[in-house]
Design a protein around this motif. Structure first.
Motif, PDB file in Angstrom:
ATOM      1  N   PHE A   6      43.232  42.769  31.112  1.00 58.00           N
ATOM      2  CA  PHE A   6      42.339  42.674  29.965  1.00 58.00           C
ATOM      3  C   PHE A   6      41.060  43.479  30.225  1.00 58.00           C
ATOM      4  O   PHE A   6      40.464  43.376  31.303  1.00 58.00           O
ATOM      5  CB  PHE A   6      41.991  41.220  29.680  1.00 58.00           C
ATOM      6  CG  PHE A   6      43.181  40.390  29.316  1.00 58.00           C
ATOM      7  CD1 PHE A   6      43.793  40.532  28.082  1.00 58.00           C
ATOM      8  CD2 PHE A   6      43.711  39.481  30.226  1.00 58.00           C
ATOM      9  CE1 PHE A   6      44.901  39.781  27.742  1.00 58.00           C
ATOM     10  CE2 PHE A   6      44.811  38.723  29.899  1.00 58.00           C
ATOM     11  CZ  PHE A   6      45.427  38.868  28.660  1.00 58.00           C
ATOM     12  N   PRO A   7      40.642  44.260  29.227  1.00 56.14           N
ATOM     13  CA  PRO A   7      39.492  45.147  29.464  1.00 56.14           C
ATOM     14  C   PRO A   7      38.197  44.414  29.762  1.00 56.14           C
ATOM     15  O   PRO A   7      37.376  44.893  30.548  1.00 56.14           O
ATOM     16  CB  PRO A   7      39.412  45.976  28.178  1.00 56.14           C
ATOM     17  CG  PRO A   7      40.141  45.185  27.144  1.00 56.14           C
ATOM     18  CD  PRO A   7      41.215  44.454  27.882  1.00 56.14           C
ATOM     19  N   GLY A   8      37.999  43.253  29.162  1.00 52.69           N
ATOM     20  CA  GLY A   8      36.780  42.498  29.454  1.00 52.69           C
ATOM     21  C   GLY A   8      36.697  42.069  30.903  1.00 52.69           C
ATOM     22  O   GLY A   8      35.610  41.996  31.482  1.00 52.69           O
ATOM     23  N   ASP A   9      37.865  41.780  31.505  1.00 53.95           N
ATOM     24  CA  ASP A   9      37.896  41.435  32.930  1.00 53.95           C
ATOM     25  C   ASP A   9      37.538  42.656  33.783  1.00 53.95           C
ATOM     26  O   ASP A   9      36.887  42.528  34.823  1.00 53.95           O
ATOM     27  CB  ASP A   9      39.281  40.923  33.322  1.00 53.95           C
ATOM     28  CG  ASP A   9      39.641  39.607  32.637  1.00 53.95           C
ATOM     29  OD1 ASP A   9      38.720  38.917  32.155  1.00 53.95           O
ATOM     30  OD2 ASP A   9      40.845  39.279  32.585  1.00 53.95           O
ATOM     31  N   ALA A  10      37.984  43.839  33.341  1.00 54.81           N
ATOM     32  CA  ALA A  10      37.643  45.073  34.055  1.00 54.81           C
ATOM     33  C   ALA A  10      36.145  45.334  33.989  1.00 54.81           C
ATOM     34  O   ALA A  10      35.528  45.729  34.986  1.00 54.81           O
ATOM     35  CB  ALA A  10      38.420  46.251  33.472  1.00 54.81           C
ATOM     36  N   VAL A  11      35.553  45.114  32.811  1.00 55.59           N
ATOM     37  CA  VAL A  11      34.099  45.290  32.677  1.00 55.59           C
ATOM     38  C   VAL A  11      33.374  44.320  33.607  1.00 55.59           C
ATOM     39  O   VAL A  11      32.386  44.673  34.263  1.00 55.59           O
ATOM     40  CB  VAL A  11      33.655  45.087  31.215  1.00 55.59           C
ATOM     41  CG1 VAL A  11      32.130  45.097  31.110  1.00 55.59           C
ATOM     42  CG2 VAL A  11      34.248  46.167  30.320  1.00 55.59           C
ATOM     43  N   GLN A  12      33.866  43.081  33.685  1.00 50.98           N
ATOM     44  CA  GLN A  12      33.258  42.105  34.593  1.00 50.98           C
ATOM     45  C   GLN A  12      33.348  42.573  36.044  1.00 50.98           C
ATOM     46  O   GLN A  12      32.404  42.427  36.820  1.00 50.98           O
ATOM     47  CB  GLN A  12      33.942  40.741  34.454  1.00 50.98           C
ATOM     48  CG  GLN A  12      33.337  39.678  35.372  1.00 50.98           C
ATOM     49  CD  GLN A  12      34.028  38.341  35.271  1.00 50.98           C
ATOM     50  OE1 GLN A  12      34.724  38.050  34.298  1.00 50.98           O
ATOM     51  NE2 GLN A  12      33.847  37.496  36.281  1.00 50.98           N
ATOM     52  N   ALA A  13      34.492  43.168  36.414  1.00 50.06           N
ATOM     53  CA  ALA A  13      34.652  43.654  37.785  1.00 50.06           C
ATOM     54  C   ALA A  13      33.657  44.765  38.097  1.00 50.06           C
ATOM     55  O   ALA A  13      33.190  44.890  39.236  1.00 50.06           O
ATOM     56  CB  ALA A  13      36.077  44.148  38.005  1.00 50.06           C
ATOM     57  N   ILE A  14      33.313  45.573  37.105  1.00 50.64           N
ATOM     58  CA  ILE A  14      32.383  46.698  37.317  1.00 50.64           C
ATOM     59  C   ILE A  14      30.927  46.232  37.298  1.00 50.64           C
ATOM     60  O   ILE A  14      30.097  46.731  38.058  1.00 50.64           O
ATOM     61  CB  ILE A  14      32.608  47.785  36.247  1.00 50.64           C
ATOM     62  CG1 ILE A  14      34.030  48.350  36.356  1.00 50.64           C
ATOM     63  CG2 ILE A  14      31.585  48.917  36.388  1.00 50.64           C
ATOM     64  CD1 ILE A  14      34.459  49.181  35.158  1.00 50.64           C
ATOM     65  N   THR A  15      30.621  45.266  36.438  1.00 54.37           N
ATOM     66  CA  THR A  15      29.218  44.897  36.190  1.00 54.37           C
ATOM     67  C   THR A  15      28.831  43.501  36.688  1.00 54.37           C
ATOM     68  O   THR A  15      27.644  43.203  36.815  1.00 54.37           O
ATOM     69  CB  THR A  15      28.917  44.939  34.681  1.00 54.37           C
ATOM     70  OG1 THR A  15      29.727  43.944  34.010  1.00 54.37           O
ATOM     71  CG2 THR A  15      29.222  46.324  34.109  1.00 54.37           C
ATOM     72  N   GLY A  16      29.820  42.646  36.897  1.00 54.39           N
ATOM     73  CA  GLY A  16      29.529  41.257  37.251  1.00 54.39           C
ATOM     74  C   GLY A  16      29.240  40.376  36.054  1.00 54.39           C
ATOM     75  O   GLY A  16      29.000  39.170  36.204  1.00 54.39           O
ATOM     76  N   VAL A  17      29.284  40.947  34.844  1.00 56.78           N
ATOM     77  CA  VAL A  17      28.971  40.197  33.619  1.00 56.78           C
ATOM     78  C   VAL A  17      30.263  39.699  32.969  1.00 56.78           C
ATOM     79  O   VAL A  17      31.145  40.500  32.661  1.00 56.78           O
ATOM     80  CB  VAL A  17      28.188  41.074  32.620  1.00 56.78           C
ATOM     81  CG1 VAL A  17      27.942  40.323  31.312  1.00 56.78           C
ATOM     82  CG2 VAL A  17      26.875  41.523  33.235  1.00 56.78           C
ATOM     83  N   LYS A  18      30.352  38.398  32.773  1.00 55.16           N
ATOM     84  CA  LYS A  18      31.556  37.824  32.169  1.00 55.16           C
ATOM     85  C   LYS A  18      31.656  38.185  30.692  1.00 55.16           C
ATOM     86  O   LYS A  18      30.652  38.466  30.042  1.00 55.16           O
ATOM     87  CB  LYS A  18      31.561  36.297  32.338  1.00 55.16           C
ATOM     88  CG  LYS A  18      31.762  35.863  33.783  1.00 55.16           C
ATOM     89  CD  LYS A  18      31.928  34.360  33.883  1.00 55.16           C
ATOM     90  CE  LYS A  18      32.201  33.958  35.332  1.00 55.16           C
ATOM     91  NZ  LYS A  18      32.388  32.495  35.466  1.00 55.16           N
TER      92      LYS A  18
END
Length: 249
Positions: A133-145
């Motif tokens: 899921f792309p939102g999980d990828a964004v979290q992995a890059i930024t730390g933001v859920k």
């Protein structure tokens, strides 16, 4: 995938000002290769568009062919990796994540390859990170859920207002489509009409509150969907992930 991949050093630098770039880091820097990680590439593009500094913070170029990449695990803890420039290649070309940008010395822009490599290391290899899921990828890059919006069941005006506000607030926005088997025939026709692919993640290029039009980016770097009205959008994209990067990690 692992068995058919050869690893070779790619000569490059972390960041290159490309012909499409206004800031040095943009969503146009990153394209998907032959790995099924569209969600990760869309996530990278969404972060690059919303907060280029977050990409710059994630990838440090040491100038000697090595990079330090800082990602976040599912618990929000930093995972710091020192990586060399060896990436999956095929026939002398980069096989997976890549950038079109090169500098005058012919060096490649490396940040997409390095984030993908670090993410694969966290996930147990390139093969295991196919699908997600792309939102999980964004979290992995930024730390933001991420906050998941069920776009298909939202009122059109409410959804449009939310998307517009989030983009203005520099949130990282991504969306994805159903698989073919779970998409009804009417929606399949719309997807064909607007050049949208099934079981695929996308980032947002723009949301226009006045015209009620939405423009999306295909992580392939090509075959981008035609701009669509918000009512068409919510039929094609059942879900939107919103990562509010103003919250920090």
């Amino acid at each position: 995938h692992e068995g058919s991949v050869e690893y070779a050093v790619q000569d490059g630098v972390g960041f290159i000002q490309g012909s499409k770039d206004e800031p040095i880091i943009t969503d146009e820097d990153v394209n998907q290769g032959s790995l099924g990680d569209c969600y990760l590439i869309a996530g990278m593009a969404a972060v690059a568009k919303a907060d280029p500094k977050a990409i710059a913070d994630a990838v440090q170029d040491h100038g000697d062919g090595t990079y330090t990449v800082t990602l976040f695990d599912k618990d929000g803890k930093k995972v710091v990796q020192r990586l060399d420039s060896q990436v999956p290649m095929s026939g002398g070309n980069v096989k997976y994540a890549q950038s079109e940008n090169t500098n005058s010395d012919g060096q490649a822009e490396m940040w997409p390859q390095m984030i993908e490599k670090a993410y694969a290391n966290m996930g147990g290899g390139y093969g295991p990170i196919e699908g997600g899921f792309p939102g999980d990828a964004v979290q992995a890059i930024t730390g933001v859920k991420n906050d998941r919006v069920y776009a298909g069941s939202e009122d059109e005006d409410v959804l449009l207002s939310r998307l517009n506000t989030e983009i203005e607030d520099n949130s990282a926005l991504t969306a994805w489509t159903r698989g073919k088997d779970s998409t009804d025939d009417d929606v399949k026709k719309l997807m064909d009409e607007y050049d949208v692919y099934a079981n695929h993640a996308y980032s947002f290029r723009s949301v226009d509150a006045e015209t009620k039009m939405v423009s999306m980016r295909n992580p392939w770097g090509s075959s981008h969907p035609k701009p669509m009205s918000i009512d068409i959008f919510k039929q094609i994209y059942p879900w939107v992930d919103v990562n509010d990067l103003s919250k920090g990690s």
